[in-house]
Design a protein around this motif. Structure first.
Motif, PDB file in Angstrom:
ATOM      1  N   TRP A 116      75.069  80.015 114.382  1.00  0.00           N
ATOM      2  CA  TRP A 116      74.224  78.963 113.786  1.00  0.00           C
ATOM      3  C   TRP A 116      73.775  79.305 112.359  1.00  0.00           C
ATOM      4  O   TRP A 116      72.717  78.870 111.910  1.00  0.00           O
ATOM      5  CB  TRP A 116      73.004  78.660 114.673  1.00  0.00           C
ATOM      6  CG  TRP A 116      73.365  77.905 115.912  1.00  0.00           C
ATOM      7  CD1 TRP A 116      73.562  78.414 117.153  1.00  0.00           C
ATOM      8  CD2 TRP A 116      73.610  76.487 116.019  1.00  0.00           C
ATOM      9  NE1 TRP A 116      73.914  77.417 118.039  1.00  0.00           N
ATOM     10  CE2 TRP A 116      73.945  76.217 117.378  1.00  0.00           C
ATOM     11  CE3 TRP A 116      73.571  75.420 115.110  1.00  0.00           C
ATOM     12  CZ2 TRP A 116      74.235  74.934 117.844  1.00  0.00           C
ATOM     13  CZ3 TRP A 116      73.861  74.142 115.576  1.00  0.00           C
ATOM     14  CH2 TRP A 116      74.182  73.916 116.922  1.00  0.00           C
TER      15      TRP A 116
ATOM     16  N   TYR B  52      67.763  77.693 116.945  1.00  0.00           N
ATOM     17  CA  TYR B  52      69.164  77.913 117.284  1.00  0.00           C
ATOM     18  C   TYR B  52      69.638  79.329 116.905  1.00  0.00           C
ATOM     19  O   TYR B  52      70.525  79.882 117.545  1.00  0.00           O
ATOM     20  CB  TYR B  52      70.048  76.868 116.598  1.00  0.00           C
ATOM     21  CG  TYR B  52      69.777  75.475 117.101  1.00  0.00           C
ATOM     22  CD1 TYR B  52      70.316  75.029 118.298  1.00  0.00           C
ATOM     23  CD2 TYR B  52      68.946  74.606 116.386  1.00  0.00           C
ATOM     24  CE1 TYR B  52      70.057  73.752 118.781  1.00  0.00           C
ATOM     25  CE2 TYR B  52      68.662  73.315 116.860  1.00  0.00           C
ATOM     26  CZ  TYR B  52      69.228  72.908 118.051  1.00  0.00           C
ATOM     27  OH  TYR B  52      68.943  71.643 118.525  1.00  0.00           O
TER      28      TYR B  52
ATOM     29  N   THR C 227      85.316  68.527 120.969  1.00  0.00           N
ATOM     30  CA  THR C 227      85.152  69.958 121.246  1.00  0.00           C
ATOM     31  C   THR C 227      86.037  70.837 120.360  1.00  0.00           C
ATOM     32  O   THR C 227      85.887  72.058 120.348  1.00  0.00           O
ATOM     33  CB  THR C 227      85.479  70.277 122.720  1.00  0.00           C
ATOM     34  OG1 THR C 227      86.872  70.023 122.966  1.00  0.00           O
ATOM     35  CG2 THR C 227      84.633  69.426 123.663  1.00  0.00           C
TER      36      THR C 227
ATOM     37  N   TYR D 291      76.235  59.490 119.774  1.00  0.00           N
ATOM     38  CA  TYR D 291      75.429  60.670 119.477  1.00  0.00           C
ATOM     39  C   TYR D 291      74.111  60.651 120.250  1.00  0.00           C
ATOM     40  O   TYR D 291      73.689  61.638 120.840  1.00  0.00           O
ATOM     41  CB  TYR D 291      75.164  60.731 117.967  1.00  0.00           C
ATOM     42  CG  TYR D 291      73.991  61.591 117.551  1.00  0.00           C
ATOM     43  CD1 TYR D 291      74.123  62.973 117.435  1.00  0.00           C
ATOM     44  CD2 TYR D 291      72.751  61.027 117.259  1.00  0.00           C
ATOM     45  CE1 TYR D 291      73.045  63.762 117.046  1.00  0.00           C
ATOM     46  CE2 TYR D 291      71.676  61.797 116.867  1.00  0.00           C
ATOM     47  CZ  TYR D 291      71.824  63.166 116.761  1.00  0.00           C
ATOM     48  OH  TYR D 291      70.756  63.939 116.383  1.00  0.00           O
TER      49      TYR D 291
ATOM     50  N   TYR E 273      78.683  73.919 118.406  1.00  0.00           N
ATOM     51  CA  TYR E 273      78.261  72.544 118.654  1.00  0.00           C
ATOM     52  C   TYR E 273      79.455  71.665 118.984  1.00  0.00           C
ATOM     53  O   TYR E 273      80.604  72.048 118.771  1.00  0.00           O
ATOM     54  CB  TYR E 273      77.529  71.975 117.435  1.00  0.00           C
ATOM     55  CG  TYR E 273      78.337  72.000 116.149  1.00  0.00           C
ATOM     56  CD1 TYR E 273      79.222  70.972 115.821  1.00  0.00           C
ATOM     57  CD2 TYR E 273      78.211  73.054 115.243  1.00  0.00           C
ATOM     58  CE1 TYR E 273      79.962  70.987 114.648  1.00  0.00           C
ATOM     59  CE2 TYR E 273      78.946  73.083 114.062  1.00  0.00           C
ATOM     60  CZ  TYR E 273      79.831  72.051 113.770  1.00  0.00           C
ATOM     61  OH  TYR E 273      80.560  72.073 112.608  1.00  0.00           O
ATOM     62  N   THR E 274      79.190  70.489 119.527  1.00  0.00           N
ATOM     63  CA  THR E 274      80.228  69.483 119.710  1.00  0.00           C
ATOM     64  C   THR E 274      79.986  68.346 118.715  1.00  0.00           C
ATOM     65  O   THR E 274      78.886  68.207 118.173  1.00  0.00           O
ATOM     66  CB  THR E 274      80.234  68.914 121.137  1.00  0.00           C
ATOM     67  OG1 THR E 274      78.963  68.326 121.405  1.00  0.00           O
ATOM     68  CG2 THR E 274      80.517  69.999 122.154  1.00  0.00           C
TER      69      THR E 274
ATOM     70  N   VAL F 271      76.866  66.731 114.238  1.00  0.00           N
ATOM     71  CA  VAL F 271      76.551  67.900 115.057  1.00  0.00           C
ATOM     72  C   VAL F 271      75.620  67.407 116.166  1.00  0.00           C
ATOM     73  O   VAL F 271      74.551  66.861 115.885  1.00  0.00           O
ATOM     74  CB  VAL F 271      75.851  68.993 114.219  1.00  0.00           C
ATOM     75  CG1 VAL F 271      75.462  70.185 115.088  1.00  0.00           C
ATOM     76  CG2 VAL F 271      76.755  69.436 113.066  1.00  0.00           C
ATOM     77  N   ALA F 272      76.033  67.590 117.412  1.00  0.00           N
ATOM     78  CA  ALA F 272      75.308  66.977 118.530  1.00  0.00           C
ATOM     79  C   ALA F 272      74.039  67.749 118.902  1.00  0.00           C
ATOM     80  O   ALA F 272      73.922  68.322 119.984  1.00  0.00           O
ATOM     81  CB  ALA F 272      76.222  66.842 119.734  1.00  0.00           C
ATOM     82  N   ILE F 273      73.093  67.768 117.965  1.00  0.00           N
ATOM     83  CA  ILE F 273      71.756  68.302 118.220  1.00  0.00           C
ATOM     84  C   ILE F 273      70.749  67.256 117.756  1.00  0.00           C
ATOM     85  O   ILE F 273      71.042  66.471 116.844  1.00  0.00           O
ATOM     86  CB  ILE F 273      71.502  69.647 117.485  1.00  0.00           C
ATOM     87  CG1 ILE F 273      71.705  69.479 115.967  1.00  0.00           C
ATOM     88  CG2 ILE F 273      72.425  70.743 118.034  1.00  0.00           C
ATOM     89  CD1 ILE F 273      71.330  70.720 115.152  1.00  0.00           C
TER      90      ILE F 273
END
Length: 442
Positions: free
Chosen positions: A213, A440, A379, A83, A388-389, A394-396
């Protein structure tokens, strides 16, 4: 004489400063083994002194994040997850490794970057440069005690459903005999209970955010998943489940106290190690369970990796340790030290899975593990589309805080401090706030 003494002192001081590295790592068994094998590294590089900072997962993440973000330079090498790597690389917090391999052709040749499993290597590459190398990579799977299943007249399918898992747990659960039907992560943390629970949410048809989002944590899928999770652990789990993360559940399972356990594939090697497991001859393996919504996102993708913070002043020494501890040579050393190839760090190198010794030792689970890693798609982890991926996260950048916050609400519902509806409302509000404040939502 005084001048000679001062010159000698200066040389010694410089040598010491140039050859001491501090490594921050998680206290997982594989990393503990790495720490114990430091003397073997020193045989190869006697001029490098290694200092260790070993911490529980949640605490490690907080300390390393603060250190690398501020450029404090406390650590020369850090254990970071799949991550963090792309996010930290884009922030300029990590040293790119590709130029270091180019500067060290002898190390590059023996190391063989192309031997790293392609999907794992891709996850650690940003704008064409490798920013970390995997110490181990994993997905998730189901472990079960074959002796307990046989005694109860049960058969574990290769790909169980969560409803089947509940039925099995009810028939195995025997707390007076020191056996619990199922063990799952209950310890709060985005990489602890939230990771396992998010895979459950995925297969119940849920998601964290829709394509605009908007938070989706108050959806029927989230409520069904949380209700199932809480009831399952309350009825058939060990007491004090909110204190149990990966390490605690590994101990319970290896001592024969859990009928089943759903967790990281890396545990397969630990449970097959006679030096640490009492159930070597009775442990069984299956795919991670799926829920009623979709098979997508049932098993996660993760890797623990070694990376060099940009703030290090010991780049050369750190690079030497990083390449030693993730090399084919190191994997063979672990097999020799542990006395079995089943205990080597998994999921990183193609050569491990083609090694005859590994195939022989890990035949019961190696193909299952490799299959899980290769089919974990960051994905396409949800039934409905998302912006998101990530499978279990959640890749944020904000998810580290959000996931832990939601994990705390989940633990509150499990311990009975709050109701499931209250936990879901708190989680929804937190996710919606994160999306708004993060910019977002349009």
């Amino acid at each position: 004489m005084k001048r000679i003494f001062l010159l000698s002192f200066a040389l010694v001081t410089t040598a010491q400063a140039a050859s001491t590295i501090t490594i921050a790592t998680v206290n997982n068994p594989d990393m503990v083994t790495m720490q114990k094998l430091t003397p073997e590294f020193n045989k190869k590089y006697p001029d490098i002194t290694v200092k260790w900072v070993t911490l529980p997962e949640n605490e490690l993440r907080q300390k390393i994040t603060l250190d690398v973000a501020s450029g404090a330079g406390s650590f020369d090498l850090a254990t970071v997850g799949a991550y963090e790597v792309p996010i930290w690389a884009k922030n300029g917090w990590l040293e790119p490794l590709t130029p270091l391999f180019a500067k060290n052709p002898a190390i590059a040749k023996s190391y063989n970057v192309n031997d790293i499993i392609p999907g794992v290597r891709t996850a650690l590459t940003v704008n064409g440069s490798l920013y970390a190398v995997p110490f181990y990579a994993e997905s998730s799977m189901t472990f079960y005690n074959k002796d307990l299943f046989k005694k109860a007249g049960l058969t574990m399918p290769k790909s169980p459903t969560w409803n089947q898992m509940q039925t099995f747990a009810s028939k195995i659960h025997n707390p007076s005999g020191g056996v619990y039907g199922i063990c799952l992560r209950g310890l709060p943390g985005w990489g602890e209970n939230a990771a396992l629970f998010t895979t459950m949410v995925n297969t119940f048809g849920g998601r964290w955010f829709d394509q605009n989002w908007n938070a989706q944590l108050n959806s029927p899928a989230w409520k069904n998943a949380m209700t199932f999770y809480v009831n399952l652990l309350k009825k058939y789990g060990p007491p004090g489940a909110t204190s149990n993360g990966f390490t605690e559940n590994l101990t319970l399972m290896s001592q024969g106290k859990c009928g089943m356990w759903v967790d990281a594939t890396v545990a397969a090697g630990f449970l097959s190690d006679p030096g640490s497991s009492k159930i070597v001859n009775s442990v069984g393996f299956a795919n991670a369970p799926v829920g009623p919504g979709t098979p997508r996102g049932s098993h996660w993708y993760w890797s623990w990796n070694l990376a060099i913070p940009k703030s290090t002043k010991q780049e050369d020494a750190a690079f030497k340790f990083l390449t030693w501890a993730t090399s084919q040579e190191y994997i063979a050393l672990v097999a020799k030290t542990k006395g079995t190839w089943a205990s080597v760090p998994p999921g990183t190198r193609t050569s491990t899975y083609s090694n005859a010794n590994y195939k022989k030792a890990a035949g019961a689970f190696s193909s299952l593990v490799l299959g899980a890693i290769n089919t974990a798609d960051v994905t396409k982890a949800t039934k409905d589309p998302v912006p998101y991926t990530g499978i279990q996260y959640v890749a944020i950048p904000q998810f580290q805080a959000l996931g832990t916050q939601v994990g705390q609400y989940l633990a509150g519902a499990l311990s009975g401090q709050t109701s499931i509806d209250q936990a879901l409302k708190q989680a929804q509000d937190a996710a919606q706030k994160t999306a708004k404040e993060g910019g977002y939502q349009k």
